[in-house]
Design a protein around this motif. Structure first.
Motif, PDB file in Angstrom:
ATOM      1  N   ASP A  66       0.849  -1.189   0.000  1.00 11.14           N
ATOM      2  CA  ASP A  66       0.000   0.000   0.000  1.00 11.14           C
ATOM      3  C   ASP A  66       0.888   1.244   0.000  1.00 11.14           C
ATOM      4  O   ASP A  66       1.760   1.406   0.842  1.00 11.14           O
ATOM      5  CB  ASP A  66      -0.903  -0.013   1.233  1.00 11.14           C
ATOM      6  CG  ASP A  66      -1.815   1.184   1.273  1.00 11.14           C
ATOM      7  OD1 ASP A  66      -2.205   1.686   0.206  1.00 11.14           O
ATOM      8  OD2 ASP A  66      -2.129   1.635   2.397  1.00 11.14           O
ATOM      9  N   TYR A  67       0.681   2.131  -0.951  1.00  9.24           N
ATOM     10  CA  TYR A  67       1.478   3.343  -1.110  1.00  9.24           C
ATOM     11  C   TYR A  67       0.577   4.522  -0.771  1.00  9.24           C
ATOM     12  O   TYR A  67      -0.397   4.781  -1.479  1.00  9.24           O
ATOM     13  CB  TYR A  67       1.963   3.396  -2.564  1.00  9.24           C
ATOM     14  CG  TYR A  67       3.066   4.364  -2.835  1.00  9.24           C
ATOM     15  CD1 TYR A  67       4.314   4.220  -2.247  1.00  9.24           C
ATOM     16  CD2 TYR A  67       2.880   5.426  -3.710  1.00  9.24           C
ATOM     17  CE1 TYR A  67       5.341   5.097  -2.515  1.00  9.24           C
ATOM     18  CE2 TYR A  67       3.902   6.305  -3.990  1.00  9.24           C
ATOM     19  CZ  TYR A  67       5.128   6.136  -3.389  1.00  9.24           C
ATOM     20  OH  TYR A  67       6.147   7.009  -3.650  1.00  9.24           O
ATOM     21  N   HIS A  68       0.865   5.223   0.331  1.00  6.25           N
ATOM     22  CA  HIS A  68      -0.036   6.241   0.835  1.00  6.25           C
ATOM     23  C   HIS A  68       0.759   7.415   1.426  1.00  6.25           C
ATOM     24  O   HIS A  68       1.958   7.286   1.677  1.00  6.25           O
ATOM     25  CB  HIS A  68      -0.943   5.634   1.909  1.00  6.25           C
ATOM     26  CG  HIS A  68      -0.167   4.944   2.989  1.00  6.25           C
ATOM     27  ND1 HIS A  68       0.281   3.644   2.874  1.00  6.25           N
ATOM     28  CD2 HIS A  68       0.285   5.381   4.181  1.00  6.25           C
ATOM     29  CE1 HIS A  68       0.967   3.317   3.964  1.00  6.25           C
ATOM     30  NE2 HIS A  68       0.987   4.353   4.769  1.00  6.25           N
ATOM     31  N   PRO A  69       0.110   8.555   1.690  1.00  9.72           N
ATOM     32  CA  PRO A  69       0.806   9.686   2.312  1.00  9.72           C
ATOM     33  C   PRO A  69       1.211   9.359   3.753  1.00  9.72           C
ATOM     34  O   PRO A  69       0.426   8.784   4.513  1.00  9.72           O
ATOM     35  CB  PRO A  69      -0.219  10.817   2.290  1.00  9.72           C
ATOM     36  CG  PRO A  69      -1.266  10.400   1.332  1.00  9.72           C
ATOM     37  CD  PRO A  69      -1.248   8.912   1.294  1.00  9.72           C
ATOM     38  N   ILE A 120       5.341  12.803   2.609  1.00 11.99           N
ATOM     39  CA  ILE A 120       5.602  12.220   1.302  1.00 11.99           C
ATOM     40  C   ILE A 120       4.785  10.943   1.180  1.00 11.99           C
ATOM     41  O   ILE A 120       4.246  10.447   2.170  1.00 11.99           O
ATOM     42  CB  ILE A 120       7.097  11.906   1.080  1.00 11.99           C
ATOM     43  CG1 ILE A 120       7.617  10.924   2.124  1.00 11.99           C
ATOM     44  CG2 ILE A 120       7.913  13.172   1.075  1.00 11.99           C
ATOM     45  CD1 ILE A 120       9.027  10.436   1.857  1.00 11.99           C
ATOM     46  N   ARG A 121       4.718  10.399  -0.018  1.00 11.84           N
ATOM     47  CA  ARG A 121       4.043   9.114  -0.209  1.00 11.84           C
ATOM     48  C   ARG A 121       5.039   8.010   0.065  1.00 11.84           C
ATOM     49  O   ARG A 121       6.187   8.067  -0.374  1.00 11.84           O
ATOM     50  CB  ARG A 121       3.482   9.020  -1.614  1.00 11.84           C
ATOM     51  CG  ARG A 121       2.338  10.009  -1.834  1.00 11.84           C
ATOM     52  CD  ARG A 121       1.750   9.954  -3.213  1.00 11.84           C
ATOM     53  NE  ARG A 121       1.373   8.625  -3.655  1.00 11.84           N
ATOM     54  CZ  ARG A 121       0.218   8.006  -3.377  1.00 11.84           C
ATOM     55  NH1 ARG A 121      -0.665   8.611  -2.640  1.00 11.84           N
ATOM     56  NH2 ARG A 121      -0.030   6.803  -3.846  1.00 11.84           N
ATOM     57  N   SER A 122       4.624   7.004   0.824  1.00 10.87           N
ATOM     58  CA  SER A 122       5.506   5.921   1.211  1.00 10.87           C
ATOM     59  C   SER A 122       4.678   4.681   1.539  1.00 10.87           C
ATOM     60  O   SER A 122       3.467   4.754   1.728  1.00 10.87           O
ATOM     61  CB  SER A 122       6.324   6.342   2.434  1.00 10.87           C
ATOM     62  OG  SER A 122       7.081   5.267   2.931  1.00 10.87           O
ATOM     63  N   SER A 123       5.360   3.547   1.647  1.00 10.66           N
ATOM     64  CA  SER A 123       4.690   2.323   2.080  1.00 10.66           C
ATOM     65  C   SER A 123       4.918   2.083   3.568  1.00 10.66           C
ATOM     66  O   SER A 123       4.447   1.090   4.110  1.00 10.66           O
ATOM     67  CB  SER A 123       5.187   1.125   1.261  1.00 10.66           C
ATOM     68  OG  SER A 123       6.569   0.959   1.461  1.00 10.66           O
ATOM     69  N   TYR A 147      -2.690  11.421   9.363  1.00 14.98           N
ATOM     70  CA  TYR A 147      -1.777  10.557   8.622  1.00 14.98           C
ATOM     71  C   TYR A 147      -0.877   9.799   9.592  1.00 14.98           C
ATOM     72  O   TYR A 147      -0.642  10.258  10.711  1.00 14.98           O
ATOM     73  CB  TYR A 147      -0.899  11.385   7.674  1.00 14.98           C
ATOM     74  CG  TYR A 147      -1.681  12.143   6.633  1.00 14.98           C
ATOM     75  CD1 TYR A 147      -2.183  11.503   5.510  1.00 14.98           C
ATOM     76  CD2 TYR A 147      -1.924  13.503   6.786  1.00 14.98           C
ATOM     77  CE1 TYR A 147      -2.897  12.200   4.557  1.00 14.98           C
ATOM     78  CE2 TYR A 147      -2.641  14.204   5.829  1.00 14.98           C
ATOM     79  CZ  TYR A 147      -3.133  13.553   4.717  1.00 14.98           C
ATOM     80  OH  TYR A 147      -3.846  14.229   3.774  1.00 14.98           O
TER      81      TYR A 147
END
Length: 95
Positions: free
Chosen positions: A8-11, A25-28, A43
């Motif tokens: 899952d790649y999310h903020p 940033i967007r990260s897993s 977040y």
């Protein structure tokens, strides 16, 4: 591209503990702690010791690291300095 094999790649909000700066940033990466960001949404919060906000390569400022202090801390943690003295005393008494 195959489905259901990618993470899952999310903020995610990262907080640099050495400077106190936060950035999103967007990260897993995942975390149980959360923070409310400037946009009002919540977040995951990941704390890091060094980021681009504090690393000497990106800031242009060199931090002097006391490596001798690290060795002393390691020896103190495992009682190496005491152990050496006790072993030497035990040999002298047993002779």
């Amino acid at each position: 591209m195959k489905k259901d094999i990618h993470p899952d790649y999310h903020p995610v909000v990262f907080k640099d503990t050495s400077t106190g700066d936060s950035f999103m940033i967007r990260s897993s990466a995942t975390s149980k702690t959360t923070v409310e960001w400037e946009d009002g949404n919540t977040y995951p919060l990941v704390t890091v010791e060094i980021s681009s906000h504090s690393h000497p390569y990106y800031t242009g400022k060199m931090k002097f690291v006391d490596s001798a202090g690290r060795v002393e801390k390691f020896q103190k943690k495992y009682n190496w300095d005491k152990r050496k003295g006790e072993e030497g005393d035990a040999k002298k008494e047993g002779e």
